[in-house]
Design a protein around this motif. Sequence first.
Motif, PDB file in Angstrom:
ATOM      1  N   ALA B 169       0.831  -1.247   0.009  1.00  0.00           N
ATOM      2  CA  ALA B 169       0.032   0.215  -0.021  1.00  0.00           C
ATOM      3  C   ALA B 169       0.827   1.259  -0.027  1.00  0.00           C
ATOM      4  CB  ALA B 169      -0.798   0.052   1.203  1.00  0.00           C
ATOM      5  N   ILE B 170       2.029   1.282   0.843  1.00  0.00           N
ATOM      6  CA  ILE B 170       2.910   2.636   0.763  1.00  0.00           C
ATOM      7  C   ILE B 170       3.523   2.759  -0.497  1.00  0.00           C
ATOM      8  CG2 ILE B 170       5.000   3.274   1.886  1.00  0.00           C
ATOM      9  CD1 ILE B 170       4.243   1.629   4.308  1.00  0.00           C
ATOM     10  N   ALA B 171       3.948   1.523  -0.988  1.00  0.00           N
ATOM     11  CA  ALA B 171       4.593   1.653  -2.422  1.00  0.00           C
ATOM     12  C   ALA B 171       3.938   2.124  -3.381  1.00  0.00           C
ATOM     13  CB  ALA B 171       5.450   0.261  -2.715  1.00  0.00           C
ATOM     14  N   GLY B 172       2.518   1.526  -3.625  1.00  0.00           N
ATOM     15  CA  GLY B 172       1.340   1.799  -4.649  1.00  0.00           C
ATOM     16  C   GLY B 172       0.997   3.460  -4.468  1.00  0.00           C
ATOM     17  N   ARG B 173       1.062   3.919  -3.458  1.00  0.00           N
ATOM     18  CA  ARG B 173       0.622   5.248  -2.900  1.00  0.00           C
ATOM     19  C   ARG B 173       1.431   6.394  -3.590  1.00  0.00           C
ATOM     20  NH1 ARG B 173      -2.954   7.742   1.116  1.00  0.00           N
ATOM     21  NH2 ARG B 173      -1.164   9.350   1.104  1.00  0.00           N
ATOM     22  N   ARG B 174       2.799   5.828  -3.445  1.00  0.00           N
ATOM     23  CA  ARG B 174       3.874   6.448  -3.985  1.00  0.00           C
ATOM     24  C   ARG B 174       3.886   6.584  -5.511  1.00  0.00           C
ATOM     25  NH1 ARG B 174       9.469   4.962  -0.937  1.00  0.00           N
ATOM     26  NH2 ARG B 174       8.049   4.982   0.840  1.00  0.00           N
ATOM     27  N   ALA B 175       3.766   5.221  -5.998  1.00  0.00           N
ATOM     28  CA  ALA B 175       3.753   5.320  -7.384  1.00  0.00           C
ATOM     29  C   ALA B 175       2.692   5.880  -8.182  1.00  0.00           C
ATOM     30  CB  ALA B 175       3.842   3.813  -7.765  1.00  0.00           C
ATOM     31  N   THR B 176       1.676   6.187  -7.510  1.00  0.00           N
ATOM     32  CA  THR B 176       0.461   6.896  -8.378  1.00  0.00           C
ATOM     33  C   THR B 176       0.431   8.287  -7.790  1.00  0.00           C
ATOM     34  OG1 THR B 176      -1.043   5.998  -6.655  1.00  0.00           O
ATOM     35  CG2 THR B 176      -0.832   4.674  -8.597  1.00  0.00           C
ATOM     36  N   ARG B 177       1.389   8.812  -7.374  1.00  0.00           N
ATOM     37  CA  ARG B 177       1.306  10.434  -6.702  1.00  0.00           C
ATOM     38  C   ARG B 177       1.416  11.229  -7.939  1.00  0.00           C
ATOM     39  NH1 ARG B 177       5.341  10.974  -2.591  1.00  0.00           N
ATOM     40  NH2 ARG B 177       4.009   9.880  -1.117  1.00  0.00           N
ATOM     41  N   GLY B 178       0.692  12.152  -8.316  1.00  0.00           N
ATOM     42  CA  GLY B 178       1.072  13.165  -9.386  1.00  0.00           C
ATOM     43  C   GLY B 178       0.338  12.846 -10.599  1.00  0.00           C
ATOM     44  N   PRO B 179       0.316  13.325 -11.803  1.00  0.00           N
ATOM     45  CA  PRO B 179      -0.475  13.100 -13.041  1.00  0.00           C
ATOM     46  C   PRO B 179       0.396  11.962 -13.585  1.00  0.00           C
ATOM     47  CG  PRO B 179       0.997  15.101 -13.131  1.00  0.00           C
ATOM     48  CD  PRO B 179       1.019  14.867 -11.945  1.00  0.00           C
ATOM     49  N   ALA B 180      -0.351  11.348 -14.473  1.00  0.00           N
ATOM     50  CA  ALA B 180       0.229  10.082 -15.308  1.00  0.00           C
ATOM     51  C   ALA B 180       1.267  10.676 -16.302  1.00  0.00           C
ATOM     52  CB  ALA B 180      -0.712   9.299 -16.104  1.00  0.00           C
ATOM     53  N   SER B 181       2.433   9.948 -16.598  1.00  0.00           N
ATOM     54  CA  SER B 181       3.266  10.594 -17.705  1.00  0.00           C
ATOM     55  C   SER B 181       4.120   9.388 -18.031  1.00  0.00           C
ATOM     56  CB  SER B 181       4.060  11.610 -17.128  1.00  0.00           C
ATOM     57  OG  SER B 181       5.266  11.856 -17.899  1.00  0.00           O
ATOM     58  N   VAL B 182       4.434   9.343 -19.298  1.00  0.00           N
ATOM     59  CA  VAL B 182       5.337   8.211 -19.716  1.00  0.00           C
ATOM     60  C   VAL B 182       6.895   8.518 -20.089  1.00  0.00           C
ATOM     61  CG1 VAL B 182       3.647   6.972 -21.270  1.00  0.00           C
ATOM     62  CG2 VAL B 182       5.038   8.671 -22.257  1.00  0.00           C
ATOM     63  N   THR B 183       6.957   9.839 -19.312  1.00  0.00           N
ATOM     64  CA  THR B 183       8.549  10.294 -19.210  1.00  0.00           C
ATOM     65  C   THR B 183       8.877  10.022 -17.911  1.00  0.00           C
ATOM     66  OG1 THR B 183       7.649  12.500 -19.053  1.00  0.00           O
ATOM     67  CG2 THR B 183       9.041  11.809 -21.019  1.00  0.00           C
ATOM     68  N   ALA B 184      10.257   9.432 -17.790  1.00  0.00           N
ATOM     69  CA  ALA B 184      10.823   9.066 -16.510  1.00  0.00           C
ATOM     70  C   ALA B 184      10.973  10.267 -15.475  1.00  0.00           C
ATOM     71  CB  ALA B 184      12.161   8.836 -16.456  1.00  0.00           C
ATOM     72  N   ALA B 185      10.585  10.297 -14.465  1.00  0.00           N
ATOM     73  CA  ALA B 185      10.703  11.229 -13.427  1.00  0.00           C
ATOM     74  C   ALA B 185      11.842  12.114 -13.499  1.00  0.00           C
ATOM     75  CB  ALA B 185      10.630  10.564 -11.856  1.00  0.00           C
ATOM     76  N   ASP B 186      11.609  13.350 -13.433  1.00  0.00           N
ATOM     77  CA  ASP B 186      12.754  14.179 -13.912  1.00  0.00           C
ATOM     78  C   ASP B 186      13.762  14.221 -12.862  1.00  0.00           C
ATOM     79  OD1 ASP B 186      14.488  15.825 -14.748  1.00  0.00           O
ATOM     80  OD2 ASP B 186      13.180  17.927 -14.648  1.00  0.00           O
ATOM     81  N   ASP B 187      15.218  13.843 -13.080  1.00  0.00           N
ATOM     82  CA  ASP B 187      16.072  13.685 -11.938  1.00  0.00           C
ATOM     83  C   ASP B 187      16.854  15.018 -11.928  1.00  0.00           C
ATOM     84  OD1 ASP B 187      16.448  11.500 -10.535  1.00  0.00           O
ATOM     85  OD2 ASP B 187      18.194  10.758 -11.798  1.00  0.00           O
ATOM     86  N   LEU B 188      16.754  16.127 -12.910  1.00  0.00           N
ATOM     87  CA  LEU B 188      17.240  17.091 -12.822  1.00  0.00           C
ATOM     88  C   LEU B 188      16.982  18.149 -11.586  1.00  0.00           C
ATOM     89  CD1 LEU B 188      17.806  18.050 -16.603  1.00  0.00           C
ATOM     90  CD2 LEU B 188      19.311  17.231 -15.102  1.00  0.00           C
ATOM     91  N   ALA B 189      15.819  17.792 -11.120  1.00  0.00           N
ATOM     92  CA  ALA B 189      15.240  18.452 -10.125  1.00  0.00           C
ATOM     93  C   ALA B 189      16.060  18.665  -8.942  1.00  0.00           C
ATOM     94  CB  ALA B 189      13.830  18.129  -9.713  1.00  0.00           C
ATOM     95  N   GLY B 190      16.971  17.751  -8.809  1.00  0.00           N
ATOM     96  CA  GLY B 190      18.060  17.626  -7.596  1.00  0.00           C
ATOM     97  C   GLY B 190      17.278  17.100  -6.333  1.00  0.00           C
ATOM     98  N   ALA B 191      17.940  17.372  -5.157  1.00  0.00           N
ATOM     99  CA  ALA B 191      17.333  16.877  -3.988  1.00  0.00           C
ATOM    100  C   ALA B 191      15.914  17.217  -3.735  1.00  0.00           C
ATOM    101  CB  ALA B 191      18.257  17.331  -2.748  1.00  0.00           C
ATOM    102  N   ARG B 192      14.823  16.381  -3.289  1.00  0.00           N
ATOM    103  CA  ARG B 192      13.585  16.494  -2.838  1.00  0.00           C
ATOM    104  C   ARG B 192      13.486  17.069  -1.713  1.00  0.00           C
ATOM    105  NH1 ARG B 192      11.703  10.978  -5.399  1.00  0.00           N
ATOM    106  NH2 ARG B 192      13.833  11.380  -6.244  1.00  0.00           N
TER     107      ARG B 192
END
Lengths: 247, 448
Positions: B169-192
Amino acid sequence: MNASTAVLEVHDLARTYGEGTGSVAALAGVSAAFARGTFTAVMGPSGSGKSTFLTCAAGLEPPTSGRVVLDGADITDWDEERRTRLRRERIGFVFQGFHLMPYLTAAQNVGLPLRLAGRRPDRVRVSALLERVGLGERAGHLPAAMSGGQRQRVAIARALVADPAVILADEPTGALDSATAASVLELLRGCVDELGQTVVMVTHDPVAAAYADTVLFLVDGRVAGRMDRPTATAVAGQLARLDEWVA
Amino acid sequence: MGMVWLAVRSLRHRYAAFTATFVAVLLGTALMGSFATLVETAAGPVPAQDAESLTVMGAVVGGWGAVIVLFSVASTVGLTVGQRDVEIGLLRTIGATPRQARRLVRAETLVVCLVAAVLGALLAAAGGRALLAALVAGDVVSDVEFGGGAVSLPLTVVGILQVCLVAAAIAGRRATRGPASVTAADDLAGARPIRRWRVALALVLIAYGLGMGVVTVTVSGNSDDPYDAMATSGSSSLLVGVGLALLGPLLLPVGARLARPFLGGGDGAGYLAGYTASRRAHLLGGVLGPVVVLTSGAVGTLMLVGADGRTLVGEPPEGTETINLLNNVVVGMISLFAAIMVINSFAAVVAHRRAELRQLWLVGGTRAQIERSVVAEAALVAAVGVVLGLVGSLATIIPFGLARGEGVLPDGQLWLPPLLVAGVAALTMLTARTLVRRATRSAAILIP
């Protein structure tokens, strides 16, 4: 274009990323209507808002302001759940990177949107679609055993399976060589001419755009012109002069 | 049930990715199940005193086991799911609702956990028998008849599956946060930014651990029962360790800054490692966490057992063997699972960074340099991790030492912390070296 036959309409669509001084307006007020049974190419230089336009039109991301009307329904304020249901019933997607599930066969990939909708895919319909995209014999193959062009054909069959109101294609030929790209574009053209489908395709390739009925040019998040019955040469010429239009 | 259909096919395709989850659940069930049979045995025709020892053992190991398995399954499933952001994004784009995507994660996790838990229970059926035989041979309990398995093992399996569901449940919640997109999560954003609840939880754990230390020195250390001091200080090193691990993404950059003067030399590998650790601490924080907990828990608890052996005067009171055995089993469990998590999270970090390592190669880094920079990162993580871990272990060592009259510095076993530290550092760096070699030696680094 007669708005009453439009299957997809966007009104004054705007999308801003970030806040304050660092914010970027990817879309700054785009209005357009796409009539049923037409093939439209959306073009523009990098950063012109092409992809954001597609994302907002598909209801993947809510716009900052403006409206999206799909098949007569204003979906702008719908919640994620409802937009998802709409997507799987009324929108077909084709991506540059194909995005097939690597562990599903061609036929299983084509039937996937129906499974997500809780329906069992009709075998006859799935094989008819694979037949239509020229892959009748490859129904049981995994994506890894197929070429790029074949994978994109499977993706097109998947986009057609729910009989959507509109097919949204994001650089569908961007990862293909020119001969394969031509056959994929023929296929999309055929969907419009023979099945009466509506296709909206983002591309930066004038040759690909020439397969469309109309080209919509975007620059800096705004509509910078349109061209009916495009040819590759005319589109390329227009693209080269886009900066003059906005200035 | 379209998602179960999908989950089964997905699992068949990527069973290797679920190895860590499988191993964690298998070993967790085997351990917890073995001790659970003791509780069931205790319910049979057994002398009251033995029944109590057996029940306490089962309960303590079962309780700790549940927490540890929850952590490791949540972490391993989270990493497996996190690496599939593009795939889950695609499913959502073509029409999977967030709930369906979560159901997919849940179904995958449940299938893996069910198989692993059932196999683990089979191991536990033999393990429980062997454990009881060892307890009888060691005179911890009298010669009692093994009477476990029929009830305790199925219950253990059900309990483990509940834990797996929470993790999914924890992993699933994290995976479905935010809008759907087929591009990999942006890594340039740096430290969250680190989440506020995480900082709050860390501070509560650290404060609780320190508070128990004060209680040990002022109250329970003066009690007639010498084990009261252990009861209040024994788990402090773990609690403080988990607290510090939660703060990992904040503390790692501080450590990297302190270490920077020592990283300058060489061929740039250390230079890169220093900046990775400070600017992408959220990535390496997943490795740092288990290193801290492993060091803190193992050093703290083993030093506690040592001090107890030295300072008990006269005839050891009832239950001494049980307590020592339990301490050792819990340390063993934590070490085992922390090691799995170190390996698994490093594998995830390397897999996540293939593209980045390739860029390094494209701008002129040799394979050896790339490997050295990843190993240097691991060394940095290990160094920061063991320092934090040693700090955490003091939360048990100092109060217990004071309560037992040894003072702040223990009288013996001072060789133990350096030995454990060396072990933890070796584990971290060897893991990094093996994984990065596999990544750079395969052709994949040359092809995007």
